[in-house]
Design a protein around this motif. Sequence first.
Motif, short mmCIF file in Angstrom:
data_model
loop_
_atom_site.label_atom_id
_atom_site.label_comp_id
_atom_site.label_asym_id
_atom_site.label_seq_id
_atom_site.Cartn_x
_atom_site.Cartn_y
_atom_site.Cartn_z
N TRP A 9 5.09 -7.22 2.17
CA TRP A 9 4.59 -6.86 3.50
C TRP A 9 4.67 -5.35 3.70
O TRP A 9 5.72 -4.74 3.46
CB TRP A 9 5.41 -7.55 4.59
N VAL A 10 3.56 -4.79 4.16
CA VAL A 10 3.50 -3.36 4.48
C VAL A 10 2.87 -3.22 5.87
O VAL A 10 1.78 -3.73 6.11
CB VAL A 10 2.65 -2.58 3.46
N PRO A 11 3.53 -2.54 6.82
CA PRO A 11 2.99 -2.45 8.18
C PRO A 11 1.61 -1.79 8.22
O PRO A 11 1.32 -0.88 7.44
CB PRO A 11 4.03 -1.59 8.92
N ALA A 21 1.47 4.44 4.94
CA ALA A 21 1.55 3.01 4.67
C ALA A 21 0.31 2.48 3.94
O ALA A 21 0.42 1.59 3.09
CB ALA A 21 1.75 2.24 5.97
N ASP A 22 -0.86 2.99 4.28
CA ASP A 22 -2.08 2.51 3.61
C ASP A 22 -2.04 2.82 2.12
O ASP A 22 -2.41 1.99 1.28
CB ASP A 22 -3.32 3.15 4.23
N GLU A 23 -1.58 4.01 1.77
CA GLU A 23 -1.50 4.39 0.37
C GLU A 23 -0.46 3.56 -0.37
O GLU A 23 -0.66 3.17 -1.53
CB GLU A 23 -1.15 5.88 0.26
N VAL A 24 0.65 3.26 0.30
CA VAL A 24 1.67 2.41 -0.29
C VAL A 24 1.12 1.00 -0.53
O VAL A 24 1.34 0.40 -1.59
CB VAL A 24 2.92 2.35 0.61
N LEU A 50 8.10 0.85 5.86
CA LEU A 50 9.11 -0.13 5.50
C LEU A 50 8.44 -1.27 4.74
O LEU A 50 7.68 -2.05 5.32
CB LEU A 50 9.82 -0.66 6.74
N VAL A 51 8.71 -1.35 3.46
CA VAL A 51 8.13 -2.40 2.62
C VAL A 51 9.09 -3.58 2.59
O VAL A 51 10.30 -3.41 2.39
CB VAL A 51 7.88 -1.88 1.18
N GLU A 52 8.56 -4.79 2.79
CA GLU A 52 9.38 -6.00 2.75
C GLU A 52 8.88 -6.92 1.64
O GLU A 52 7.69 -7.24 1.57
CB GLU A 52 9.34 -6.73 4.09
N GLY A 64 11.10 4.00 3.79
CA GLY A 64 10.55 5.29 3.42
C GLY A 64 9.88 5.31 2.06
O GLY A 64 9.91 6.32 1.35
N VAL A 65 9.22 4.22 1.71
CA VAL A 65 8.57 4.13 0.40
C VAL A 65 7.34 5.04 0.38
O VAL A 65 6.55 5.06 1.33
CB VAL A 65 8.16 2.68 0.10
N GLU A 66 7.18 5.80 -0.72
CA GLU A 66 6.02 6.66 -0.90
C GLU A 66 5.17 6.12 -2.05
O GLU A 66 5.69 5.59 -3.03
CB GLU A 66 6.46 8.10 -1.19
#
Length: 523
Positions: A9-11, A21-24, A50-52, A64-66
């Motif tokens: 899950w990525v917001p 977030a889109d790039e992640v 925030l990646v779940e 804080g995932v890049e």
Amino acid sequence: MDVVTTTVWVPRDSSARAVGADEVASALAAVEGVTVRRNGTRGMLWREPLVEVETDRGRVGYAGVEAPAVPELVAQGLLEGADLACGIGVVDDDPWLTGQERVTCSRLGLAEPTDIEAYAARGGWEGLRRAAVLEPAQVVEEVITSGLRGRGGAGFPTGIKWRTVLEARQGGAPQAFVACNLDEGDSGTFADRILAEGDPFTLLEGMTVAALAVGATEGYIYCRSEYPDAIATLREAIAVAQEFGYLGDVLGTGRHFDVVVREGAGAYICGEETSMLESLEGRRGEVRAKPPIPALSGLWGAPTVVNNVLTFAAVPMILAGGGQAYANLGTGRSRGTQLFQLAGNVARGGLVELPFGVTLRELVEDWGGGTLSGRPVRAVQCGGPLGAYLPADRLDVPMDYETLAEAGGMLGHGGIVVFDDAFDAARMARFAMEFCAAESCGKCTPCRVGSTRGVETIDRLCGAPPEGPDGADGTGRTQLLVLLEDLCETMTKGSLCALGGLTPLPVRSALEHFPEDFERSRS
């Protein structure tokens, strides 16, 4: 053979997208065996993106995932829920979430925003189903019992407003409307946007309950144009709700209600209900004189329920669980929960839902973690750009309508902006007057002219040397202070709406608590 995939899950809300977030999401989608789903933010904005990752233990979070780091994180075991440096463990067990009283936000961030089946599986539409079998007056009484007050800032009892519209409708008014104000323009506020982008069905359900309660068939969501993601999500949610029978012919009852999203044009004044109504009718956003109040003569002269997002979003839970259960939360005349928004110079900015009565110090220090700079807190502003500045020694005040007002503050929309010891009260007082001058609709003289003269007076005041030891003031400093107070008094008592009426609040609080900031000469 079935291919085993891992759901991540990525917001998709704008606060997460603003920090990549889109790039992640794209980087994760490129990994073999990964299914990316897009939820709303959980409200922990300092941890975005925030990646779940779905695991046997639950959804494990990574903050804080890049995007460039995704391959390395995957190699280190992110997809297995490994304990990484950026990991926060099972998100549902995080103390920042478990310590809250999530009522309005109970479904926030758990599913894709327009997944109507997921919404229903988590208790969605239960409030509407109950409202559909009650008499309109019974629905209104539930809201009155709950003690719900307008979360837009005025704090007027919601049920009383609804009852006024219902009685007008029963008295012969041929039409009634429901209008939601999503023109969230106050500094430090973002709860309306987060709910609209992350849990739009809660808003639509609350509006539909209001429509059944007052006999309205048309509803409008007035959203500021600066919220394109919220507008797109709401329109998608409306289409889905119509398809599943929650809008249009509501639950097959023969009672119709349709919702339309209208975009504003960037006018702060349209956060005021009558200016919003003017804009909805196609005119320039300008304050209407009251009476009549919108509950009796609102959109196109018809009785109109006007509430903001947080107010409508509280309604589904009130109907589902009963008004008394909601009233059991909170304190005094401030019942239920409030969505506090932590912003400014704060270490952990985000959205916190707690019952009324929590202290400002608890919000700033415990939930917010103090200042991001690590320097001491000098001032906190509550209630947006028109709220008072409270000094650090006043932070033990409970956050409810009456107590905060007695302390010289204002709850407003629940926005909290934190400042460290670099805070300059004189500059911020000037900004309040300048902001009012720029955003005034111009209809009343105290607001239009008073704010302009206020900027000039503060400039002169800050350029004047302090009084001499004998109290002599040949520069007119004392007279300038008297003039500024006179301007504030005139604006407070003479303005047609809260823009001019509340602008003196931050100015007076700055003068009261930080007078030394006005004694330094300014270039």
